[in-house]
Design an enzyme around this catalytic site. Structure first.
Site, mmCIF file in Angstrom:
data_model
loop_
_atom_site.group_PDB
_atom_site.id
_atom_site.type_symbol
_atom_site.label_atom_id
_atom_site.label_comp_id
_atom_site.label_asym_id
_atom_site.label_seq_id
_atom_site.Cartn_x
_atom_site.Cartn_y
_atom_site.Cartn_z
ATOM 1 N N ASP A 49 92.894 11.323 15.066
ATOM 2 C CA ASP A 49 92.806 12.755 14.839
ATOM 3 C C ASP A 49 91.497 13.303 15.402
ATOM 4 O OD1 ASP A 49 92.705 15.327 13.824
ATOM 5 O OD2 ASP A 49 92.810 14.734 11.720
ATOM 6 N N ASP A 81 101.293 28.115 28.420
ATOM 7 C CA ASP A 81 102.330 28.837 29.157
ATOM 8 C C ASP A 81 103.145 29.723 28.220
ATOM 9 O OD1 ASP A 81 103.629 26.867 27.774
ATOM 10 O OD2 ASP A 81 104.606 25.949 29.507
ATOM 11 N N ASP A 134 100.934 22.677 21.525
ATOM 12 C CA ASP A 134 102.230 23.124 21.007
ATOM 13 C C ASP A 134 102.135 24.599 20.614
ATOM 14 O OD1 ASP A 134 104.605 23.526 19.556
ATOM 15 O OD2 ASP A 134 104.621 21.451 18.856
ATOM 16 N N GLU A 156 88.705 15.778 25.610
ATOM 17 C CA GLU A 156 90.053 16.314 25.806
ATOM 18 C C GLU A 156 90.880 16.022 24.567
ATOM 19 O OE1 GLU A 156 93.868 16.593 28.808
ATOM 20 O OE2 GLU A 156 92.170 15.318 29.369
ATOM 21 N N THR A 215 100.949 20.454 36.480
ATOM 22 C CA THR A 215 101.781 19.334 36.077
ATOM 23 C C THR A 215 103.235 19.614 36.442
ATOM 24 O OG1 THR A 215 102.309 20.203 33.888
ATOM 25 C CG2 THR A 215 100.228 18.976 34.116
ATOM 26 N N LYS A 216 104.080 18.587 36.331
ATOM 27 C CA LYS A 216 105.494 18.767 36.655
ATOM 28 C C LYS A 216 106.134 19.793 35.724
ATOM 29 C CE LYS A 216 106.997 14.761 33.906
ATOM 30 N NZ LYS A 216 107.683 13.452 33.926
ATOM 31 N N PHE A 217 105.694 19.834 34.454
ATOM 32 C CA PHE A 217 106.237 20.799 33.507
ATOM 33 C C PHE A 217 105.813 22.220 33.892
ATOM 34 C CE2 PHE A 217 105.822 16.806 31.159
ATOM 35 C CZ PHE A 217 107.115 16.663 30.677
ATOM 36 N N GLU A 218 104.543 22.346 34.302
ATOM 37 C CA GLU A 218 104.041 23.662 34.690
ATOM 38 C C GLU A 218 104.745 24.143 35.951
ATOM 39 O OE1 GLU A 218 99.727 25.837 35.506
ATOM 40 O OE2 GLU A 218 99.829 23.716 34.983
ATOM 41 N N LYS A 229 107.961 30.299 17.274
ATOM 42 C CA LYS A 229 108.619 31.139 16.275
ATOM 43 C C LYS A 229 107.561 31.720 15.334
ATOM 44 C CE LYS A 229 113.218 29.108 16.348
ATOM 45 N NZ LYS A 229 114.336 28.524 15.558
#
Length: 251
Positions: A133, A192, A156, A81, A230-233, A160
């Site tokens: 890394d 997303d 990420d 992962e 997840t909570k963000f999703e 833009k």
């Protein structure tokens, strides 16, 4: 290095790619790199987890191949992962799949501490964390044709247009991931941000070692049961954001 001015991504943003200043070349153009160092404070609980569980579950980086069976203390399927953020999904999946080993790369210290804390709270034994890394881990610690799976969740999006070149999932990195998968092994990406989903799909379709597992004409896969919301999703879904899963297999 200074961070470029960008809007916050719409969902999870684990530390997965470089952050050069706006006038510097992207790391993919200098040296392939998988992360960005983000500011953050390690909590007292995370610090205790480092002290108590770090010696058991942190895998120091070294520039030589590792024996995965010796690393985990058993022969088992191994999934890499990359950029696990605060480790919520990682711990969930590891608990669901105790028969699978999870080698997890993340350089964000509070995230590493958070996952160590989850390991202790949930009694997980099938995770090892390399706070380094992921590109160098692939290049030096892992042999080709050794991984049964790779997870890259909510990298990420650099949404833009002028920053798109900073995205992690581009041809050279995908080729590196594909070469480390066993035949039949899988690469599962989720995002997303629809333009990034489209780019991921295009890049993976052009990698000759991979084939798409999706049966839908869109090319996107249904969310596998093992990947949690997840909570963000969940927040994004409530705001009307979509989520796209892309799952390819090594030929």
């Amino acid at each position: 290095m200074s961070l470029p001015e960008t809007d916050p991504p719409p969902g999870d943003a684990p530390s997965d790619n470089g952050t050069p200043a706006a006038d510097e070349p992207h790391p993919l153009h200098r040296r392939l790199k998988s992360f960005v160092r983000r500011a953050g404070r390690t909590t007292d609980g995370q610090a205790r987890a480092f002290a108590e569980l770090g010696p058991l579950f942190l895998l120091p980086y070294r520039a030589e191949p590792i024996d995965l069976a010796a690393t985990f203390g058993r022969e088992a399927r191994t999934v890499l992962e990359i950029g696990f953020g605060m480790g919520e999904a990682t711990a969930h999946i590891a608990a669901l799949m105790p028969e699978t080993n999870f080698l997890c790369c993340e350089v964000h210290e509070p995230g590493v501490g958070a996952l160590l804390k989850r390991i202790g709270e949930q009694g997980l034994a099938n995770i090892r964390i390399c706070a380094h890394d992921a590109v160098e881990v692939l290049d030096h610690m892992l042999q080709p044709d050794t991984l049964d799976g790779v997870h890259v969740f909510f990298p990420d999006p650099w949404h833009k247009k002028r920053h798109n070149k900073r995205r992690l999932l581009q041809g050279p990195f995908v080729a590196k991931l594909a070469a480390h998968l066993k035949p039949g092994g899988y690469l599962h990406c989720a995002t997303d941000w629809q333009p990034y989903a489209e780019q991921i799909l295009d890049v993976l379709e052009h990698e000759p070692l991979l084939r798409n597992t999706a049966t839908d004409a869109s090319g996107y896969a249904p969310k596998p049961d093992y990947r949690p919301l997840t909570k963000f999703e969940n927040r994004g879904i409530k705001l009307g954001h979509g989520v796209w899963d892309v799952v390819f297999e090594r030929r």
